[in-house]
Design an enzyme around this catalytic site. Structure first.
Site, PDB file in Angstrom:
ATOM      1  N   GLY A  13     100.741  48.018  37.058  1.00 22.54           N
ATOM      2  CA  GLY A  13     100.947  49.424  37.427  1.00 22.54           C
ATOM      3  C   GLY A  13      99.634  50.034  37.929  1.00 22.54           C
ATOM      4  O   GLY A  13      99.598  50.719  38.959  1.00 22.54           O
ATOM      5  N   HIS A  14      98.535  49.748  37.202  1.00 23.96           N
ATOM      6  CA  HIS A  14      97.233  50.282  37.635  1.00 23.96           C
ATOM      7  C   HIS A  14      96.781  49.642  38.946  1.00 23.96           C
ATOM      8  O   HIS A  14      96.234  50.317  39.812  1.00 23.96           O
ATOM      9  CB  HIS A  14      96.154  49.991  36.574  1.00 23.96           C
ATOM     10  CG  HIS A  14      96.392  50.654  35.260  1.00 23.96           C
ATOM     11  ND1 HIS A  14      96.755  49.961  34.135  1.00 23.96           N
ATOM     12  CD2 HIS A  14      96.308  51.951  34.889  1.00 23.96           C
ATOM     13  CE1 HIS A  14      96.892  50.785  33.125  1.00 23.96           C
ATOM     14  NE2 HIS A  14      96.633  52.011  33.546  1.00 23.96           N
ATOM     15  N   GLY A 124     100.406  57.516  38.292  1.00 23.47           N
ATOM     16  CA  GLY A 124     101.700  56.843  38.311  1.00 23.47           C
ATOM     17  C   GLY A 124     102.830  57.788  37.935  1.00 23.47           C
ATOM     18  O   GLY A 124     102.668  58.694  37.106  1.00 23.47           O
ATOM     19  N   LYS A 126     105.371  56.995  36.241  1.00 14.68           N
ATOM     20  CA  LYS A 126     105.950  56.731  34.917  1.00 14.68           C
ATOM     21  C   LYS A 126     105.674  57.917  33.996  1.00 14.68           C
ATOM     22  O   LYS A 126     106.526  58.321  33.219  1.00 14.68           O
ATOM     23  CB  LYS A 126     105.380  55.452  34.299  1.00 14.68           C
ATOM     24  CG  LYS A 126     106.046  55.173  32.946  1.00 14.68           C
ATOM     25  CD  LYS A 126     105.690  53.828  32.410  1.00 14.68           C
ATOM     26  CE  LYS A 126     104.348  53.827  31.738  1.00 14.68           C
ATOM     27  NZ  LYS A 126     104.333  54.576  30.469  1.00 14.68           N
ATOM     28  N   ARG A 164     100.940  49.925  26.457  1.00  6.21           N
ATOM     29  CA  ARG A 164     101.499  49.847  25.102  1.00  6.21           C
ATOM     30  C   ARG A 164     102.443  48.657  24.939  1.00  6.21           C
ATOM     31  O   ARG A 164     102.722  48.250  23.808  1.00  6.21           O
ATOM     32  CB  ARG A 164     102.226  51.139  24.753  1.00  6.21           C
ATOM     33  CG  ARG A 164     101.282  52.317  24.595  1.00  6.21           C
ATOM     34  CD  ARG A 164     101.975  53.520  24.000  1.00  6.21           C
ATOM     35  NE  ARG A 164     101.015  54.472  23.478  1.00  6.21           N
ATOM     36  CZ  ARG A 164     100.451  55.431  24.187  1.00  6.21           C
ATOM     37  NH1 ARG A 164     100.754  55.568  25.468  1.00  6.21           N
ATOM     38  NH2 ARG A 164      99.579  56.251  23.633  1.00  6.21           N
TER      39      ARG A 164
END
Ligand code: PAF
Length: 257
Positions: A13-14, A124, A126, A164
């Site tokens: 994601g990063h 992001g 999310k 996480r």
């Protein structure tokens, strides 16, 4: 310059944020700072995964030119006493579940945006509420950096990437795609013409209730700009949820067109 603010434990994601920043800017700066002020639970802060050496390698491979890894004292020196607080947008959902969380986020992001003076900063989707809150803050404070939203990156089984996820047990990890399935169930009802927001929330709850390892915290079908819960979906909306797998808290969302 493009800034990618992170708390480390970098995943795909990063790297998607870093690659996007690399495609749009001459220089990409990644900050890695596990911000103590945004953890409402100190055990969550202690348990937050940290691996600087691996993170720096990931940054380089994804196209970052600079990595900024400040200490807590550099960001919050002795005598620090300023808090940046956004209003109503921070009250529902994550704000209600995690008191003080958004004040920590907006305070550190205001510092990072000011220090970097970047033309663009990448976040992001999310963390959909975080994105809205940061946009509001940057607009309200006249911060010139453009806030760029980047799509959620998912594992092949649909679980949204998150630092996480690595804290889940094998059984919890196997069950975790239930978040995506619950959002998809509501999305399917929406696509079939359902516009009663409570029915959409109920379909997420019902899907989640089939998984004994998951403890839902909230499910939401809200206005995507104000985050107020909707009664009927008459335009764009945001489906979102937070759940717990034991001590690990996960969030996910799906925008409705
Ligand atoms: O999304 C995150 O990783 C953090 O909330 C952020 C934006 C880097 C601020 O600490």
């Amino acid at each position: 310059m493009g800034l990618v603010p992170t708390m480390g434990a970098l995943h795909e994601g990063h790297t998607s944020l870093i690659r996007k920043a690399h495609s749009e800017n001459a220089t990409v700066l990644v900050s890695i700072f596990v911000n103590p002020r945004q953890f409402n639970d100190s055990s969550d802060f202690e348990a937050y995964p940290r691996d600087e050496a691996a993170d720096v390698r990931v940054c380089g491979a994804a196209g970052a030119n600079l990595v900024f890894i400040p200490s807590v004292e550099e960001i919050y020196p002795d005598g620090f006493q300023t808090t940046v607080r956004v209003g109503a947008l921070t009250e529902p959902l994550e704000g209600a579940a995690r008191p003080g969380h958004f004040e920590g986020v907006t305070t550190v992001v205001a510092i990072l945006l000011t220090l970097a003076g970047a033309e663009r900063a990448y976040f992001g989707q999310k963390d959909a509420q975080q994105l809205l809150v940061i946009r509001r803050m940057a607009g309200d404070l006249g911060i010139a950096t453009k806030i760029v939203a980047c799509p959620i990156v998912r594992e092949p089984d649909g679980l949204a990437m998150s630092s996480r996820n690595m804290r889940l047990t094998a059984a919890q990890r196997a069950a975790a795609p239930i978040l995506r399935r619950a959002l998809s169930a509501a999305r399917a009802r929406y696509d079939a013409g359902e516009r009663d927001a409570e029915v959409l929330r109920a379909s997420m709850r019902i899907t989640l209730s089939a998984e004994p390892l998951v403890a839902p915290e909230y499910v939401s079908c809200a206005d995507p700009d104000t985050l107020r819960e909707l009664e009927r979906v008459a335009g764009p909306a945001l489906l979102s949820m937070a759940v717990r797998f034991g001590a690990v808290r996960l969030i996910d969302n799906e925008p409705l067109p």
